[in-house]
Design a protein around this motif. Structure first.
Motif, PDB file in Angstrom:
ATOM      1  N   THR A  22       0.832  -1.202   0.000  1.00 15.81           N
ATOM      2  CA  THR A  22       0.000   0.000   0.000  1.00 15.81           C
ATOM      3  C   THR A  22       0.865   1.250   0.000  1.00 15.81           C
ATOM      4  O   THR A  22       0.584   2.208  -0.729  1.00 15.81           O
ATOM      5  CB  THR A  22      -0.930   0.010   1.228  1.00 15.81           C
ATOM      6  OG1 THR A  22      -1.727  -1.166   1.213  1.00 15.81           O
ATOM      7  CG2 THR A  22      -1.819   1.235   1.236  1.00 15.81           C
ATOM      8  N   LEU A  25       2.271   1.652  -3.502  1.00 16.26           N
ATOM      9  CA  LEU A  25       1.231   2.074  -4.432  1.00 16.26           C
ATOM     10  C   LEU A  25       0.900   3.554  -4.241  1.00 16.26           C
ATOM     11  O   LEU A  25       0.765   4.294  -5.218  1.00 16.26           O
ATOM     12  CB  LEU A  25      -0.022   1.213  -4.251  1.00 16.26           C
ATOM     13  CG  LEU A  25      -1.173   1.511  -5.195  1.00 16.26           C
ATOM     14  CD1 LEU A  25      -0.765   1.188  -6.618  1.00 16.26           C
ATOM     15  CD2 LEU A  25      -2.385   0.697  -4.799  1.00 16.26           C
ATOM     16  N   ALA A  29       1.596   6.449  -6.953  1.00 19.99           N
ATOM     17  CA  ALA A  29       0.457   7.240  -7.404  1.00 19.99           C
ATOM     18  C   ALA A  29       0.711   8.735  -7.242  1.00 19.99           C
ATOM     19  O   ALA A  29       0.170   9.545  -7.999  1.00 19.99           O
ATOM     20  CB  ALA A  29      -0.794   6.831  -6.635  1.00 19.99           C
TER      21      ALA A  29
END
Length: 108
Positions: A22, A25, A29
């Motif tokens: 997470t 990611l 992003a």
């Protein structure tokens, strides 16, 4: 109804941190935002130096623009801390510190 997210037995629930996937990611992003804000800081620094060289003046570092850009990136890092993405927050703040130190080192 308990407004403090406690459990029925009165014990307070512990917020868990996010996983490594997470964090990765979230950091990936946010790279387009980092590139946009960092690119603005780099462009402002380069244009200030170009304009000074074109006018025959001593180039100066645009501290106001760099402080604003660094502030935006640091605020994103702090928001990641609030969202419990500690790995992404550390990466974001480290990237911000390196970028701003590199851009502030240009003095002509």
């Amino acid at each position: 109804m308990d407004m403090h997210r406690g459990r029925a037995d009165g014990a307070r629930a512990v917020r868990e941190r996010r996983s490594g996937a997470t964090n990765l990611l979230v950091f990936v992003a946010l790279l387009p935002l980092d590139a946009l804000v960092g690119g603005y800081a780099w462009l402002a620094s380069g244009m200030e130096g170009w304009a000074a060289a074109h006018n025959g003046e001593e180039p100066a570092v645009p501290v106001t623009e760099l402080a604003g850009s660094g502030g935006v990136l640091a605020a994103v890092g702090l928001a990641l801390c609030w969202g419990r993405c500690w790995g992404a927050a550390v990466s974001q703040l480290a990237l911000t510190a390196v970028l701003m130190a590199w851009l502030l080192s240009f003095d002509g």
